[in-house]
Write a protein that holds these residues in place. Structure first.
Motif, mmCIF file in Angstrom:
data_model
loop_
_atom_site.group_PDB
_atom_site.id
_atom_site.type_symbol
_atom_site.label_atom_id
_atom_site.label_comp_id
_atom_site.label_asym_id
_atom_site.label_seq_id
_atom_site.Cartn_x
_atom_site.Cartn_y
_atom_site.Cartn_z
ATOM 1 N N TYR A 108 25.138 -16.286 -25.000
ATOM 2 C CA TYR A 108 25.078 -16.190 -23.543
ATOM 3 C C TYR A 108 26.230 -15.349 -23.001
ATOM 4 N N LYS A 109 25.869 -14.178 -22.479
ATOM 5 C CA LYS A 109 26.858 -13.196 -22.046
ATOM 6 C C LYS A 109 27.765 -13.677 -20.921
ATOM 7 N N GLU A 110 27.213 -14.437 -20.012
ATOM 8 C CA GLU A 110 28.008 -14.901 -18.874
ATOM 9 C C GLU A 110 29.250 -15.665 -19.321
ATOM 10 N N GLY B 97 10.595 -13.691 -19.680
ATOM 11 C CA GLY B 97 11.790 -13.300 -20.412
ATOM 12 C C GLY B 97 11.994 -14.177 -21.638
ATOM 13 N N PRO B 161 17.133 -10.483 -17.604
ATOM 14 C CA PRO B 161 18.465 -9.990 -17.238
ATOM 15 C C PRO B 161 18.594 -9.772 -15.736
ATOM 16 N N ALA B 184 18.912 -16.020 -13.935
ATOM 17 C CA ALA B 184 19.745 -14.816 -13.876
ATOM 18 C C ALA B 184 20.889 -15.033 -12.897
#
Lengths: 222, 222
Positions: A108-110, B97, B161, B184
């Motif tokens: 998870y990028k966040e 997604g 995203p 998101a």
DNA sequence: GAATGTGAAGGTTTTCACAGCA
DNA sequence: TGCTGTGAAAACCTTCACATTC
């Protein structure tokens, strides 16, 4: 009173204010990318569906960051908020339970964007233990107490089944970890000095269901 | 006023009350498994770290379900709450997604338990389109408007995203879907009659970070 | 003129406390 | 006696409105 001098709490900060700081941080990151030098409380409010007064009140709890007539300096305010939230540094995080939810959170990028680095995984599945999952070592959950104690990990994300969550969290607490984010849909018991937050993803779906069935008009969006 | 007669809102129900109903539902399910016939507001409160008065007030908005001196009938109350929340039926859900988060949600048991059935997936990845993901067909996101319009899907989970989320949600709204859960990390614009909720998983981590840095003593646990 | 910072006002939510009922 | 249901009080949070500053 706070000995570090970092921040003296004149007034109690409400949880909602803190959550909104997260929103401001997000909006300010976007404003920075758009090369805005300053932003008004009006614009900030608009971007996160809040009121200008709310934005100003929230920020005023922590100081005066703006300039009358002009607004707030985007980058500076962003950094100030990061410091308030404690995300002006990086946090080492362990994730327990490399299942459905757990493995999604690993990528998870966040989390990484905000300085939360997952540096260790734990699971009870022999096939996973010892292997690498997206570049992170998977340890045996049976050793979690020892491994966490020896590590400099300060934050744990629990993504194990509800049935075992209490046992796991007990070990995590014994290892000296003070902050835990729990994804299991169960109320866990921890000592008073532990920060425990619960993430309950079906709650929001249930709210939607309620709203549709009852034509509920919400006060705000969250 | 509500023509269905289902429930007439004498008073506005607060969002927190609805969220707590989810907690009561969860606790009551557990109490049922433990074969308890009745439960007091005190016990219910204890299980979800609330106060007895809070529990009684919340329930009183919807009727009088208890018996003085005795408490609430577990199964009956559970069913009443399910009806209030609208989870006494099943909801058809589409998930958009099939990435990191998305695919984790496909197998998320809590959703199914509460009657939320993911019956359709959408993605823009040619390798995924047409295939089956955990038994559910993956459709091309380009056809989302048409496919949703023709379906009886009433709820959409967005796990795309941030950069494309607004475009996708526009199509979802055009397809007539009224309730959307967005993962998101961005504020999406939708017409007033759409129920949109945002799930922001790093918010809780940021709260933990704030709490640790500031020795914050929270009012409640959430 | 434009927009912040903030007491005071207004509104909402929680807790209290007790009447009422099994 | 035990526990619900609920007005009233208290606590809390948001919005208003305006003095203040650039």
């Amino acid at each position: 009173m706070d000995q570090t001098g970092e921040m003296v709490n004149k007034k109690r900060i409400s949880e909602s204010t803190i959550h909104r700081l997260s929103l401001y941080f997000r909006a300010l990151s976007q404003l920075e990318r758009e090369n805005n030098e300053t932003v008004s409380s009006k614009e900030l409010a608009k971007r996160e569906k809040l009121t200008p007064a709310q934005v100003r009140k929230d920020l005023s709890f922590f100081g005066s960051f703006g300039t009358r007539g002009l607004g707030y300096p985007v980058v500076e305010l962003k950094n100030k908020i990061a410091a308030i939230l404690g995300i002006d540094r990086s946090w080492k995080v362990a994730l327990v339970g490399v299942g459905n939810i757990g493995s999604a959170l690993v990528g998870y990028k966040e989390f990484t964007k905000q300085g939360f680095q997952i540096v260790k995984l734990f699971d009870n599945d022999q096939r996973k233990i010892g292997s690498n999952h997206k570049g992170i070592e998977v340890s045996d959950i049976d050793n979690i107490k020892e491994e966490l104690t020896e590590s400099d990990i300060e934050l744990v994300i629990l993504a194990v089944p509800a049935a075992v969550a209490q046992f796991v969290i007990d070990d995590v607490v014994r290892a000296g970890v003070k902050a835990i984010l729990n994804f299991a849909p169960i109320n866990l018991k921890v000592p008073d000095d532990i920060y425990l937050r619960n993430e309950n993803m079906s709650m929001e779906l249930e709210y939607l269901s309620f709203a549709m069935v009852n034509n509920h008009t919400p006060r705000k969006v969250r």
